[in-house]
Scaffold this active site. Sequence first.
Site, short mmCIF file in Angstrom:
data_model
loop_
_atom_site.label_atom_id
_atom_site.label_comp_id
_atom_site.label_asym_id
_atom_site.label_seq_id
_atom_site.Cartn_x
_atom_site.Cartn_y
_atom_site.Cartn_z
N SER A 171 2.20 -6.71 -3.09
CA SER A 171 2.21 -5.32 -2.66
C SER A 171 1.64 -5.21 -1.25
O SER A 171 0.81 -6.03 -0.84
CB SER A 171 1.37 -4.47 -3.63
OG SER A 171 1.09 -3.20 -3.09
N TYR A 184 -6.15 -4.42 -8.66
CA TYR A 184 -4.74 -4.61 -8.33
C TYR A 184 -4.60 -5.30 -6.98
O TYR A 184 -3.86 -6.28 -6.84
CB TYR A 184 -4.03 -3.27 -8.34
CG TYR A 184 -2.56 -3.33 -8.03
CD1 TYR A 184 -1.65 -3.81 -8.98
CD2 TYR A 184 -2.06 -2.91 -6.81
CE1 TYR A 184 -0.29 -3.85 -8.70
CE2 TYR A 184 -0.71 -2.96 -6.52
CZ TYR A 184 0.17 -3.43 -7.47
OH TYR A 184 1.52 -3.48 -7.19
#
Length: 300
Positions: A171, A184
């Site tokens: 990401s 995350y």
Amino acid sequence: MFDASPQPPIVAAEAAPAASRAARQLLPPGTGPFVGKVAVVTGSESGIGRETARALCQQGAAVVLNGRQPERLEQTRLDFAAAGFAVASCVADVTDYAACEQLVATAIQAFGQLDILVTNASISQRAYFADMQPEVFRQVLDSNVYGTVYPLKAALPYLTRTRGSVTFISSISALNGMPSGSAYCAGKAAVANLAHTLRLELAHTGIHFGVVHIGFTQNDPEKRVLSATGEPVPIAHRPPRWQKSQAEVAALILGHIRRRRSRTVLSALGKLIVLVHTYLPRLGDWIVLTTTRRLRHFYE
């Protein structure tokens, strides 16, 4: 990516009944770049994973779908089969190594080989570090790190035989961190460094190891992430104008695989983050801190 809602236990893999030669005869006609290739895409019952699997099928690959929700996974498999794609499916939690062995076994039993692995499955969060229960942090981190390591470890002998391709889905939030996304971001950054290490360790195998840092993407309406206490909650607000469609992201992932690239950063925002983080890191931190104060709904 996986839905964060409670999941049923792992059940046996469901593979296409055809043997390798017969399975390849189901491939769509044409000369797509992935004809004759076999791919496993984790977390492909829905979302970006589903659209990446669809795009691979459309370009000639045979694909093993994966997820943790049997009904949703079966519906995706049926949709793909109805379109004439060569497809099999395996219900498996990718943070369980034995389940990952079964996932890879499904590909070998159904299609006889494995050429491409896309590790897409993961859980995200919407919680500040100070508020998170330790077990929630671990759950998010495990899904991103072990959810990448375990499928790869199980697939490695077969990918070595085919000099295959491995793509970790990361990401843009891993490039410089993001408030309310500590576990995350840490997990996605970890898999980027893992890919770099594996390129060095396993250079002699000829396997391609790449990372795609995806940006803001349109999500399925039922998409959920974890709160500080582990409850599934909707994802934080993302301006629609900043979002790519799942099909657009999938097309870019396929371009990355086809070119065997080391790293692909999606979206203008992602490229800007790389530029600022590399050359003007203090400015980057100031921008994030300012948006945290003024655009709290973007993070909370």
